[in-house]
Design a protein around this motif. Structure first.
Motif, PDB file in Angstrom:
ATOM      1  N   UNK A 136      30.301  38.581  59.499  1.00 27.46           N
ATOM      2  CA  UNK A 136      29.831  39.057  58.089  1.00 27.46           C
ATOM      3  C   UNK A 136      31.869  39.000  57.508  1.00 27.46           C
ATOM      4  N   UNK A 137      32.191  39.548  58.085  1.00 30.59           N
ATOM      5  CA  UNK A 137      33.691  39.764  57.278  1.00 30.59           C
ATOM      6  C   UNK A 137      33.862  37.660  56.687  1.00 30.59           C
ATOM      7  N   UNK A 138      33.674  36.918  57.370  1.00 29.37           N
ATOM      8  CA  UNK A 138      34.217  35.563  56.845  1.00 29.37           C
ATOM      9  C   UNK A 138      32.886  35.335  55.914  1.00 29.37           C
ATOM     10  N   UNK A 139      31.567  36.001  56.545  1.00 27.41           N
ATOM     11  CA  UNK A 139      30.485  34.993  55.483  1.00 27.41           C
ATOM     12  C   UNK A 139      30.736  35.828  54.135  1.00 27.41           C
ATOM     13  N   UNK A 140      30.775  37.493  54.168  1.00 24.50           N
ATOM     14  CA  UNK A 140      30.761  37.853  52.469  1.00 24.50           C
ATOM     15  C   UNK A 140      31.785  37.648  52.003  1.00 24.50           C
ATOM     16  N   UNK A 141      33.638  36.927  52.182  1.00 23.30           N
ATOM     17  CA  UNK A 141      34.150  36.895  51.771  1.00 23.30           C
ATOM     18  C   UNK A 141      34.040  35.483  51.634  1.00 23.30           C
ATOM     19  N   UNK A 142      33.621  34.365  51.311  1.00 20.41           N
ATOM     20  CA  UNK A 142      32.752  32.938  51.061  1.00 20.41           C
ATOM     21  C   UNK A 142      31.837  33.133  50.223  1.00 20.41           C
ATOM     22  N   UNK A 143      30.680  34.121  50.452  1.00 25.20           N
ATOM     23  CA  UNK A 143      29.661  34.808  49.201  1.00 25.20           C
ATOM     24  C   UNK A 143      30.288  35.312  47.832  1.00 25.20           C
ATOM     25  N   UNK A 144      31.819  35.849  48.256  1.00 22.64           N
ATOM     26  CA  UNK A 144      32.897  36.322  47.068  1.00 22.64           C
ATOM     27  C   UNK A 144      32.938  35.594  46.209  1.00 22.64           C
ATOM     28  N   UNK A 145      33.692  34.573  47.101  1.00 26.15           N
ATOM     29  CA  UNK A 145      34.493  33.109  46.275  1.00 26.15           C
ATOM     30  C   UNK A 145      33.002  32.512  45.498  1.00 26.15           C
ATOM     31  N   UNK A 146      31.511  32.258  45.960  1.00 24.76           N
ATOM     32  CA  UNK A 146      30.859  31.413  45.312  1.00 24.76           C
ATOM     33  C   UNK A 146      30.558  32.323  44.127  1.00 24.76           C
ATOM     34  N   UNK A 147      30.482  33.232  44.234  1.00 20.52           N
ATOM     35  CA  UNK A 147      30.005  34.047  43.133  1.00 20.52           C
ATOM     36  C   UNK A 147      31.135  33.999  41.896  1.00 20.52           C
ATOM     37  N   UNK A 148      32.191  34.240  42.503  1.00 22.24           N
ATOM     38  CA  UNK A 148      33.479  34.296  40.859  1.00 22.24           C
ATOM     39  C   UNK A 148      33.577  33.090  40.880  1.00 22.24           C
ATOM     40  N   UNK A 149      32.562  32.139  41.376  1.00 20.17           N
ATOM     41  CA  UNK A 149      33.142  30.754  41.237  1.00 20.17           C
ATOM     42  C   UNK A 149      32.382  30.330  39.892  1.00 20.17           C
ATOM     43  N   UNK A 150      30.902  30.601  40.013  1.00 21.06           N
ATOM     44  CA  UNK A 150      29.837  30.816  39.325  1.00 21.06           C
ATOM     45  C   UNK A 150      29.797  31.379  38.662  1.00 21.06           C
ATOM     46  N   UNK A 151      30.651  32.784  38.091  1.00 20.07           N
ATOM     47  CA  UNK A 151      30.232  33.479  37.596  1.00 20.07           C
ATOM     48  C   UNK A 151      31.652  32.853  35.874  1.00 20.07           C
ATOM     49  N   UNK A 293      41.722  48.806  42.981  1.00 19.35           N
ATOM     50  CA  UNK A 293      41.023  47.156  42.674  1.00 19.35           C
ATOM     51  C   UNK A 293      41.280  45.653  43.195  1.00 19.35           C
ATOM     52  N   UNK A 294      40.700  45.139  42.994  1.00 24.53           N
ATOM     53  CA  UNK A 294      41.035  43.597  43.030  1.00 24.53           C
ATOM     54  C   UNK A 294      42.291  42.822  42.807  1.00 24.53           C
ATOM     55  N   UNK A 295      43.530  41.510  43.014  1.00 21.49           N
ATOM     56  CA  UNK A 295      43.792  41.097  42.267  1.00 21.49           C
ATOM     57  C   UNK A 295      43.242  40.016  41.759  1.00 21.49           C
ATOM     58  N   UNK A 296      43.786  39.647  40.646  1.00 21.40           N
ATOM     59  CA  UNK A 296      43.483  38.123  40.147  1.00 21.40           C
ATOM     60  C   UNK A 296      43.351  37.347  40.871  1.00 21.40           C
ATOM     61  N   UNK A 297      42.049  36.188  40.960  1.00 23.63           N
ATOM     62  CA  UNK A 297      42.814  34.844  41.726  1.00 23.63           C
ATOM     63  C   UNK A 297      42.097  34.384  41.215  1.00 23.63           C
ATOM     64  N   UNK A 298      42.111  32.841  41.198  1.00 20.94           N
ATOM     65  CA  UNK A 298      41.973  31.702  40.947  1.00 20.94           C
ATOM     66  C   UNK A 298      40.942  31.239  41.761  1.00 20.94           C
ATOM     67  N   UNK A 299      39.704  30.446  40.645  1.00 20.40           N
ATOM     68  CA  UNK A 299      38.578  30.516  40.878  1.00 20.40           C
ATOM     69  C   UNK A 299      38.554  29.212  41.839  1.00 20.40           C
ATOM     70  N   UNK A 300      37.237  29.036  43.452  1.00 17.79           N
ATOM     71  CA  UNK A 300      37.793  28.174  44.394  1.00 17.79           C
ATOM     72  C   UNK A 300      36.860  26.675  42.548  1.00 17.79           C
ATOM     73  N   UNK A 301      37.664  25.936  42.810  1.00 16.39           N
ATOM     74  CA  UNK A 301      37.447  25.015  41.497  1.00 16.39           C
ATOM     75  C   UNK A 301      37.144  23.978  42.700  1.00 16.39           C
ATOM     76  N   UNK A 302      36.655  23.739  43.687  1.00 16.01           N
ATOM     77  CA  UNK A 302      36.249  22.909  44.887  1.00 16.01           C
ATOM     78  C   UNK A 302      34.509  23.094  44.560  1.00 16.01           C
ATOM     79  N   UNK A 303      34.500  24.738  44.004  1.00 19.30           N
ATOM     80  CA  UNK A 303      32.574  24.569  44.222  1.00 19.30           C
ATOM     81  C   UNK A 303      31.940  24.405  42.729  1.00 19.30           C
TER      82      UNK A 303
END
Length: 681
Positions: A136-151, A293-303
């Motif tokens: 679940x840890x790896x899954x949730x991390x990847x889902x957060x990346x996907x949500x941030x990219x589409x947002x 709070x979370x630090x800023x992260x560059x969205x996953x351009x690959x997605x």
């Protein structure tokens, strides 16, 4: 020195010229700079404070609950209730809408995150249990990346549309389409929460018909329901419904609504902690909530390539919902919402929010109504609600780690009762407009069957087809005068005058049907007239051989009058509204037909009703033209094309049917022409 003086003067003039423009541009782009300096603490501060605290309290349970819809950890719902709200406070123009998490947007995000990071991609072998489990840890991390990219991408789309002034596009999203769409999306939300309600783990389906497959899967897994989770769900749903009914009953006596959702999660968290629901009964809980709070992260351009379609759908849906609600409040309180600036504000909220790992936001109707009813008067209320969320995130968020997810699912399900009431639109639309009802039902079904992303595109396409359908099948009628009035309706016709009305604008796609309807209603057979034209042309050639001069004098004018004259008069509206070269050509041909011809020989018997004198033809043309006076652009086109001259003046244009009818009657009387005039409306 003189050159230097001129250069300084030019620079000073340039600064004086650009200064006001720069200020105006700044105030338009950053609206907070225009209204915040004039903020009235005496009149607005108390109401905004109460409203901000009330909405902030609502944001806590809703943010965590809607994070479940987005298939990301609940804490990211709190982040999405903080960063975007502050950005909108700076750039938004609506004073009353509550920006933050929204059910429809969240379920669309959930479709993206579960498609890109399904559970099957994160199965690992557990040596203790000798079975496969989900990381679940790896899954949730990847889902957060996907949500941030589409947002992030949806925000870029909104900014781009705002910069190119595309805010008007939302006007093509009709109310039946929006309401049918949100109702269909609500069904997806309900189905997505069944796994938390029953404590089961159905497979995740994607693509068309995925909702039906999911329902069948849930039905198949019902015997495996976790009884403890089901009891928590039932108690939570019943308790929330009763509390909301009490809120409604006391709404006129209470200054602000009772925060039933906050009370529910506090009680549920305490009970879960004391009874240890997770260990004893297997009830799934929220789990770890990191503080801070979370630090800023560059969205996953690959997605980006995988989510570009979803991002555009999110940008349109989020903007459509926000601007619709914003305009309602603006109309109620007498201020203006800038549609293009709203696009930019939402775009910045989403794009910057994506950098801070938020998921796409819009405005919530329930929170907006609370913000308004509790006294909120400006965007300060929204900023204060963000401060409340910040306080919770930094210090007390960890206290809700034992909160059962079933309670959050119950909050979502109960909050959807407003959307479920939209089914009552169907009988209301049946009585008022059956095509709008068809749009509502088709949008609902397409959204349910095809999922919210494809359903939106298909619904817009269907709505456009209904527009074409309405244009292609207009209502044609003959008008008559209501006795002793200047009102014209489909009643007894005016003696000697035929008034033809079409409910649709005449353009290339329905011109042929217009001609057929005009012929059916008025008895004018255009085909016979065209056939007669060919016969007259052939007869003209024979006469040219015998008498060239007489042929030039008589038959050329006959052709002009009977072919070009009548046909061009009937369809002049179609061509006047087209290109300038067509205007000049037709206007020139039409003017050539304005020739006095008291008697025209060689007219077949079936054309006898159309043997007009110059006066008759003149007034036939003018009553065709008078209906266009309400559109200023048409008159301008006529002037530009040189239509008006000493024979055809602006006096040909009439503002009402009654004026044209009176003029026609006067002309018939003066010319003693017994033939009827034709009025096209």
């Amino acid at each position: 020195n003189q050159s230097r003086h001129k250069r300084l003067k030019f620079n000073r003039d340039l600064l004086m010229c650009s200064g006001p423009k720069a200020k105006s541009c700044l105030l338009r782009t950053v609206p907070v700079a225009s209204w915040l300096p004039r903020y009235s603490f005496k009149q607005d501060a108390l109401g905004d404070l109460i409203s901000g605290i009330s909405v902030g309290i609502m944001q806590l349970p809703q943010g965590m609950a809607y994070a479940l819809l987005a298939s990301v950890p609940p804490v990211f719902g709190l982040y999405s209730s903080f960063y975007p709200v502050l950005i909108y406070f700076i750039f938004g123009t609506s004073k009353h809408i509550s920006i933050g998490t929204y059910a429809v947007m969240s379920v669309m995000i959930g479709g993206v995150t579960e498609r890109i990071a399904p559970d099957s991609n994160f199965m690992i072998w557990d040596n203790v249990t000798n079975s496969s489990i989900i990381d679940t840890v790896a899954r949730d991390a990847e889902r957060v990346r996907a949500a941030a990219a589409v947002t992030f991408m949806s925000g870029l789309f909104q900014i781009l549309l705002g910069v190119v002034q595309f805010g008007f596009v939302v006007t093509y999203l009709s109310e039946p389409l929006v309401r049918g769409y949100t109702t269909g999306a609500a069904i997806h939300v309900i189905v997505s929460q069944l796994k938390y309600t029953f404590g089961i783990s159905p497979l995740r389906y994607s693509g068309p018909l995925s909702l039906i497959y999911t329902v069948l899967e849930v039905c198949h897994l019902l015997p495996k329901t976790n009884i403890g989770t089901l009891v928590v769900s039932i108690v939570s749903i019943v308790g929330l419904i009763l509390a909301k009914e009490l809120n409604t009953y006391l709404s006129k006596k209470l200054p602000v609504p009772i925060p039933v959702e906050l009370i529910a999660i506090i009680i549920a968290t305490v009970i879960s902690w004391q009874v240890n629901l997770e260990m004893k009964y297997g009830v799934d809980v929220v789990g770890e909530i990191p503080s801070g709070l979370q630090p800023p992260v560059v969205p996953a351009v690959s997605l980006f390539s995988q989510v570009i379609g979803d991002a555009f759908a999110l940008s349109v849906v989020g903007y459509g919902i926000a601007i619709s609600l914003g305009r309602i409040f603006a109309l109620k309180y007498g201020y203006k919402v800038d549609s293009n600036q709203e696009l930019i504000a939402l775009g910045l909220s989403n794009s910057i929010g994506g950098i801070f790992q938020c998921f796409a936001i819009s405005c919530s109707m329930s929170r907006s109504l609370v913000q308004e009813s509790s006294g909120g008067k400006t965007q300060v209320a929204g900023a204060l609600s963000a401060v409340v969320i910040l306080f919770i995130t930094l210090w007390i968020g960890r206290l809700f780690e034992e909160l059962p997810k079933a309670v959050l699912a119950a909050i979502i399900l109960v909050n959807l009762h407003g959307m479920m009431k939209q089914f009552l639109d169907i009988p209301a639309l049946w009585r008022s407009n059956k095509i709008d009802m068809l749009v509502w039902i088709a949008t609902f079904l397409l959204t349910v069957v095809l999922n919210p992303d494809l359903g939106l595109a298909a619904s817009i396409a269907f709505s456009m087809l209904t527009v074409i359908f309405r244009t292609q099948l207009p209502k044609y009628s003959l008008l008559g005068q209501v006795e002793d009035t200047d009102i014209y309706k489909p009643v007894r016709q005016v003696p000697g005058i035929l008034i033809f009305r079409s409910s649709a604008t005449l353009y290339f796609a329905n011109a042929e049907m217009y001609q057929e309807a005009l012929g059916a209603k008025s008895g004018i057979d255009i085909t016979k007239i065209l056939s007669a034209k060919k016969k007259l042309a052939a007869k003209r050639k024979r006469h040219e051989k015998r008498n060239a001069k007489r042929a030039e004098k008589d038959y050329v004018k006959i052709e002009c009058l009977y072919s070009q004259g009548l046909i061009i008069y009937l369809f002049i509206y179609l061509f006047v509204c087209q290109t300038s070269w067509a205007n000049k050509f037709l206007i020139k041909k039409t003017q050539n037909c304005f020739i006095f011809y008291p008697q025209i020989p060689f007219v077949p018997n079936f054309l006898a009703p159309f043997r007009y004198s110059f006066t008759s033809i003149y007034f036939c043309v003018l009553v065709l033209i008078f209906i266009f006076v309400s559109v200023a652009g048409v008159v301008k086109n006529l002037e530009t094309g040189g239509f008006f001259n000493d024979k055809v003046k602006k006096s040909c244009l009439f503002s009402t049917i009654h004026d044209a009818v009176l003029h026609c009657q006067s002309a018939r009387s003066a010319s003693r022409d017994p033939e009827a005039q034709v009025v096209v409306v």
